[in-house]
Design a protein around this motif. Structure first.
Motif, PDB file in Angstrom:
ATOM      1  N   LEU A  29      81.562  27.317   1.541  1.00  0.00           N
ATOM      2  CA  LEU A  29      81.063  27.698   0.224  1.00  0.00           C
ATOM      3  C   LEU A  29      80.756  26.425  -0.546  1.00  0.00           C
ATOM      4  O   LEU A  29      81.529  25.465  -0.512  1.00  0.00           O
ATOM      5  N   ARG A  30      79.626  26.435  -1.259  1.00  0.00           N
ATOM      6  CA  ARG A  30      79.229  25.265  -2.049  1.00  0.00           C
ATOM      7  C   ARG A  30      78.767  25.738  -3.425  1.00  0.00           C
ATOM      8  O   ARG A  30      77.951  26.648  -3.538  1.00  0.00           O
ATOM      9  N   ARG A  31      79.333  25.106  -4.466  1.00  0.00           N
ATOM     10  CA  ARG A  31      78.934  25.458  -5.832  1.00  0.00           C
ATOM     11  C   ARG A  31      79.036  24.225  -6.718  1.00  0.00           C
ATOM     12  O   ARG A  31      79.926  23.384  -6.522  1.00  0.00           O
ATOM     13  N   LEU A  85      88.503  14.333  -1.896  1.00  0.00           N
ATOM     14  CA  LEU A  85      88.794  15.068  -0.660  1.00  0.00           C
ATOM     15  C   LEU A  85      90.242  15.521  -0.608  1.00  0.00           C
ATOM     16  O   LEU A  85      91.159  14.731  -0.840  1.00  0.00           O
ATOM     17  N   LEU A  86      90.431  16.789  -0.299  1.00  0.00           N
ATOM     18  CA  LEU A  86      91.750  17.352  -0.049  1.00  0.00           C
ATOM     19  C   LEU A  86      91.645  18.229   1.189  1.00  0.00           C
ATOM     20  O   LEU A  86      90.773  19.094   1.270  1.00  0.00           O
ATOM     21  N   ARG A 103      85.857  19.315  -0.688  1.00  0.00           N
ATOM     22  CA  ARG A 103      85.132  18.059  -0.884  1.00  0.00           C
ATOM     23  C   ARG A 103      84.410  18.094  -2.232  1.00  0.00           C
ATOM     24  O   ARG A 103      83.711  19.060  -2.531  1.00  0.00           O
ATOM     25  N   LEU A 104      84.592  17.060  -3.033  1.00  0.00           N
ATOM     26  CA  LEU A 104      83.993  16.963  -4.364  1.00  0.00           C
ATOM     27  C   LEU A 104      82.983  15.817  -4.391  1.00  0.00           C
ATOM     28  O   LEU A 104      83.262  14.722  -3.880  1.00  0.00           O
ATOM     29  N   THR A 105      81.827  16.076  -5.008  1.00  0.00           N
ATOM     30  CA  THR A 105      80.777  15.063  -5.110  1.00  0.00           C
ATOM     31  C   THR A 105      80.175  15.117  -6.509  1.00  0.00           C
ATOM     32  O   THR A 105      79.816  16.203  -6.989  1.00  0.00           O
ATOM     33  N   THR A 112      79.807  18.509 -11.049  1.00  0.00           N
ATOM     34  CA  THR A 112      80.452  18.234  -9.777  1.00  0.00           C
ATOM     35  C   THR A 112      80.128  19.337  -8.782  1.00  0.00           C
ATOM     36  O   THR A 112      80.216  20.529  -9.108  1.00  0.00           O
ATOM     37  N   THR A 113      79.746  18.946  -7.579  1.00  0.00           N
ATOM     38  CA  THR A 113      79.539  19.896  -6.495  1.00  0.00           C
ATOM     39  C   THR A 113      80.809  19.977  -5.659  1.00  0.00           C
ATOM     40  O   THR A 113      81.356  18.952  -5.230  1.00  0.00           O
TER      41      THR A 113
END
Length: 212
Positions: A29-31, A85-86, A103-105, A112-113
């Motif tokens: 999932l990506r948001r 990252l966790l 994963r956070l970007t 933040t994605t």
């Protein structure tokens, strides 16, 4: 009030990701959220904030430590690289050791994605598919969709009670739409007739929205 159309804000996919050195299959999932990466990281790792959108968590919350979510999964903390990252094991019962990676970007000014990938060893998933069919996969995806929604509500300042909010009519409608969205992903990736996918979606809806 939950904006049910948020169901369209999440990208969903099925893929492959190694688990414990072996072959694995994953839900992704990506948001993107309107919040700075440090704020999102804190919401995903601080026990007090987690209790306000996902559930109470206990344990030795450090790299190499363990965690336990109330009435949910527990596991080991495999990787922790703030604020990006966790990775943890995600254990729901004996023989059910899976892995979750968050994963956070950064995605621009104060955005933040977040990518959440839940990977299951191929042999375990194959056995689950024998028992529950694709409805189990669709249901797992809908469950994570609710978590992604809860995080968004928390980051926006909404007052969320993780013990009750998923029972609201809006959350049930959200879970119903999520189940249909995951059904389309499963059919596109793994195949299946319209009748098989409809039955699998109904299995997920019955779990998350029995009154829908």
């Amino acid at each position: 009030m939950i904006d049910i159309d948020q169901v369209n804000a999440t990208h969903r996919a099925l893929g492959e990701m190694p688990v414990a050195g072996g072959a694995g299959r994953s839900l992704l999932l990506r948001r993107t959220y309107d919040a700075a990466i440090e704020d999102v990281w804190d919401a995903c790792t601080d026990p007090d904030r987690l209790s306000r959108w996902m559930g109470a968590v206990e344990g030795d919350l450090r790299l190499g430590g363990t965690f336990q979510l109330k009435d949910n999964a527990g596991g080991d903390i495999l990787r922790c690289e703030p604020p990006r990252l966790l990775a943890v094991t995600w254990v729901m019962g004996p023989g059910m050791a899976t892995e979750v990676e968050v994963r956070l970007t950064p995605a621009g000014d104060d955005r933040t994605t977040v990518e959440l990938e839940h990977s299951t060893p191929a042999e375990i998933l194959d056995e689950l598919l024998k028992q529950y069919g694709p409805g189990g996969t669709i249901g797992a995806g809908a469950g994570w969709d609710l978590a992604v929604l809860g995080l968004g509500l928390h980051l926006s300042g909404a007052d969320v009670d993780p013990a009750t909010w998923e029972d609201t009519p809006e959350a049930k409608e959200f879970a119903t739409r999520s189940s249909h969205a995951w059904g389309a992903v499963v059919q596109q990736t793994w195949g299946g007739t319209d009748e098989e996918i409809a039955a699998a979606v109904a299995f997920s809806v019955q779990h998350y929205a029995p009154e829908a």
